[in-house]
Design a protein around this motif. Sequence first.
Motif, mmCIF file in Angstrom:
data_model
loop_
_atom_site.group_PDB
_atom_site.id
_atom_site.type_symbol
_atom_site.label_atom_id
_atom_site.label_comp_id
_atom_site.label_asym_id
_atom_site.label_seq_id
_atom_site.Cartn_x
_atom_site.Cartn_y
_atom_site.Cartn_z
ATOM 1 N N PHE A 163 48.716 50.896 13.627
ATOM 2 C CA PHE A 163 49.958 50.453 12.995
ATOM 3 C C PHE A 163 51.127 50.347 13.977
ATOM 4 O O PHE A 163 52.209 49.920 13.592
ATOM 5 N N SER A 164 50.895 50.726 15.240
ATOM 6 C CA SER A 164 52.009 50.650 16.194
ATOM 7 C C SER A 164 51.784 49.645 17.312
ATOM 8 O O SER A 164 52.757 49.062 17.810
ATOM 9 N N ASP A 165 50.528 49.416 17.697
ATOM 10 C CA ASP A 165 50.351 48.542 18.865
ATOM 11 C C ASP A 165 49.059 47.747 18.872
ATOM 12 O O ASP A 165 48.651 47.251 19.921
ATOM 13 N N SER A 166 48.360 47.614 17.743
ATOM 14 C CA SER A 166 47.095 46.875 17.749
ATOM 15 C C SER A 166 47.324 45.391 17.538
ATOM 16 O O SER A 166 48.153 44.988 16.712
ATOM 17 N N ARG A 167 46.553 44.587 18.255
ATOM 18 C CA ARG A 167 46.637 43.147 18.041
ATOM 19 C C ARG A 167 46.006 42.798 16.697
ATOM 20 O O ARG A 167 45.029 43.407 16.260
ATOM 21 N N GLY A 168 46.594 41.827 16.044
ATOM 22 C CA GLY A 168 46.069 41.394 14.752
ATOM 23 C C GLY A 168 46.601 42.192 13.583
ATOM 24 O O GLY A 168 46.247 41.930 12.438
ATOM 25 N N VAL A 169 47.466 43.210 13.854
ATOM 26 C CA VAL A 169 47.994 44.059 12.788
ATOM 27 C C VAL A 169 49.513 44.109 12.912
ATOM 28 O O VAL A 169 50.046 44.368 13.996
ATOM 29 N N LYS A 170 50.192 43.870 11.818
ATOM 30 C CA LYS A 170 51.649 43.920 11.823
ATOM 31 C C LYS A 170 52.122 45.358 12.026
ATOM 32 O O LYS A 170 51.603 46.292 11.411
ATOM 33 N N VAL A 171 53.099 45.549 12.902
ATOM 34 C CA VAL A 171 53.614 46.890 13.171
ATOM 35 C C VAL A 171 54.212 47.479 11.895
ATOM 36 O O VAL A 171 54.980 46.831 11.188
ATOM 37 N N ASN A 172 53.834 48.721 11.616
ATOM 38 C CA ASN A 172 54.379 49.454 10.479
ATOM 39 C C ASN A 172 54.676 50.867 10.980
ATOM 40 O O ASN A 172 53.805 51.724 11.033
ATOM 41 N N ARG A 173 55.934 51.074 11.362
ATOM 42 C CA ARG A 173 56.291 52.346 11.989
ATOM 43 C C ARG A 173 56.181 53.526 11.020
ATOM 44 O O ARG A 173 55.941 54.661 11.446
ATOM 45 N N ILE A 174 56.357 53.275 9.735
ATOM 46 C CA ILE A 174 56.244 54.363 8.754
ATOM 47 C C ILE A 174 54.805 54.895 8.726
ATOM 48 O O ILE A 174 54.564 56.097 8.831
ATOM 49 N N ASN A 175 53.855 53.980 8.596
ATOM 50 C CA ASN A 175 52.448 54.402 8.603
ATOM 51 C C ASN A 175 52.059 55.024 9.937
ATOM 52 O O ASN A 175 51.343 56.023 9.989
ATOM 53 N N ALA A 176 52.518 54.421 11.024
ATOM 54 C CA ALA A 176 52.198 54.949 12.351
ATOM 55 C C ALA A 176 52.722 56.377 12.504
ATOM 56 O O ALA A 176 52.035 57.254 13.048
ATOM 57 N N PHE A 177 53.938 56.624 12.001
ATOM 58 C CA PHE A 177 54.528 57.970 12.059
ATOM 59 C C PHE A 177 53.670 58.977 11.288
ATOM 60 O O PHE A 177 53.381 60.074 11.778
ATOM 61 N N VAL A 178 53.269 58.602 10.079
ATOM 62 C CA VAL A 178 52.484 59.515 9.235
ATOM 63 C C VAL A 178 51.190 59.927 9.946
ATOM 64 O O VAL A 178 50.866 61.112 10.052
ATOM 65 N N PHE A 179 50.456 58.953 10.461
ATOM 66 C CA PHE A 179 49.160 59.269 11.056
ATOM 67 C C PHE A 179 49.303 59.949 12.416
ATOM 68 O O PHE A 179 48.494 60.821 12.762
ATOM 69 N N ALA A 180 50.332 59.603 13.175
ATOM 70 C CA ALA A 180 50.557 60.285 14.450
ATOM 71 C C ALA A 180 50.930 61.753 14.222
ATOM 72 O O ALA A 180 50.479 62.647 14.948
ATOM 73 N N GLN A 181 51.735 62.000 13.198
ATOM 74 C CA GLN A 181 52.098 63.382 12.857
ATOM 75 C C GLN A 181 50.867 64.184 12.449
ATOM 76 O O GLN A 181 50.679 65.323 12.869
ATOM 77 N N LEU A 182 50.016 63.576 11.620
ATOM 78 C CA LEU A 182 48.816 64.269 11.172
ATOM 79 C C LEU A 182 47.881 64.574 12.345
ATOM 80 O O LEU A 182 47.281 65.653 12.420
ATOM 81 N N ALA A 183 47.777 63.625 13.270
ATOM 82 C CA ALA A 183 46.941 63.848 14.450
ATOM 83 C C ALA A 183 47.508 64.985 15.299
ATOM 84 O O ALA A 183 46.768 65.863 15.778
ATOM 85 N N GLN A 184 48.821 65.002 15.480
ATOM 86 C CA GLN A 184 49.448 66.046 16.288
ATOM 87 C C GLN A 184 49.278 67.421 15.634
ATOM 88 O O GLN A 184 49.002 68.413 16.310
ATOM 89 N N ARG A 185 49.417 67.481 14.310
ATOM 90 C CA ARG A 185 49.249 68.755 13.597
ATOM 91 C C ARG A 185 47.851 69.328 13.791
ATOM 92 O O ARG A 185 47.642 70.539 13.710
ATOM 93 N N GLN A 186 46.874 68.439 14.033
ATOM 94 C CA GLN A 186 45.484 68.888 14.208
ATOM 95 C C GLN A 186 45.111 69.059 15.675
ATOM 96 O O GLN A 186 43.939 69.264 16.000
ATOM 97 N N GLY A 187 46.126 68.989 16.553
ATOM 98 C CA GLY A 187 45.905 69.325 17.948
ATOM 99 C C GLY A 187 45.354 68.216 18.815
ATOM 100 O O GLY A 187 44.833 68.493 19.905
#
Length: 466
Positions: free
Chosen positions: A389-413
């Motif tokens: 959702f932040s930098d893939s080709r063929g996908v419109k940037v969606n910073r809200i979704n990117a934030f949610v999943f990046a936060q979840l990934a960080q919380r899991q180390g």
Amino acid sequence: MNGAWRSGLRFSALAAALTMIHGCGTLPDQGLAREAMARGDYETARKNYAPLAEDGYADAQAGMGDLTASAGDPASLKAAEGLYRQAAPESVKAQSRLGRVLLRQGPTDPKQVQEARQLLEGALDKGEFSAVVPLTLLYLGYPQLTSGVDPQQKVNGWRAQGIVEADLAQILIYRNQGTYNAHLPQIEQMCRARLALLDACYVELATINRMRAQPKAQADLLAQLRQGWREGRVAPLRVESVARVLSTPTLEGPADPQSAQRLLEELAPDYPPAWTSLARLIDDYPAQGDAPQLLSALQRGREAGDPRAELLTGRLYYLGKWLPQDPRLAQEHLLKAAAAGEVGAHYYLGQLYRRGYLGQVEPQKALQHLLLAARNGSPNADLALAHMFSDSRGVKVNRINAFVFAQLAQRQGVVNAGPVLSAVQSGMTPAERKIAQPLLEEEAQARLTGAALARLQTPENGQDLL
């Protein structure tokens, strides 16, 4: 008249009739079916269970339910549910199995959760103690639907009654609370006392020995394990689980792949799923074997119908490791694994579609598979979604979704989640931040039940496994 007695009487009458017609050699035999299930010979189990189940014998219907549920995919779990429902009026064990299989489907409908609770509590009241662990899981996973129930208080009561399965429920609570390491002495004491009754304790004790780096204690435990397996007191599935404890690279403490390999090589000729674990071990520790050994074990795993072998084959084709890199063959094997309930396959499928390895980026397929993987415990899938959702080709940037999943990934180390999250946050507007935070908490909360349900696989007695 007691339902189990009626079922046994009907079975005896059928056996006598079949003996007169066919002779003893052709009789379906539930004892043979149970033994075949224990050693992973599902074809023999099916041949013995199926005729009796079709004739309406509750124990055989429950056995067919166990056999069907062992595949683990959603369609198989639903089919197993139907078999358990047929057997439940005459079999308390089938009632317990039905409650567990309803839980394994990850229900979101409160009515299904309440039905599972009623079945498990009812079976427990009738002395079916295999209901203890899944019932504890239900209390932990659905606190909003079991208000007024204190899981620890329940387990204390069961242990006071001398119900041995309650010790496994206590271990489940420790894992759920994140206090497993703090209670190692108590777990060791419980499991040493219950080792002859609960073969799940071999896994717990092997874990403790590894964490404490106690090779002598581990060697003594493995000798007991081998003897128990050879005498039929320990399920081969449990031996395989202990081998994974010894060899999994990410567990705390020194690994012992040599001992794990010896266990798996002894086990595999009688328990074909162990071939897949042997292939995985060689993949993790290349010094333990070569490509022909790994690929031969992997082929045997696939021939035995083990979906984990399909997953590993697909991953190796995806990575180009041990096998030539081939996205289409990777997709073929990964789809088979995913269809059979191997949720880990969804991560690699999502990456194939996100990266366009099959010729073009397929964002909808990527989202579908990565989201399934992330919600089933893959933090790397969360990071992949953040990238998507932040930098893939063929996908419109969606910073809200990117934030949610990046936060979840960080919380899991996940190590690389921090830079992705920082980059996303730097471009977010105040309005986007206001929307993103509640979405993050909503997604995190929705995963709590799924995380608890995944622990159903952790501490259960070998004879009670689905």
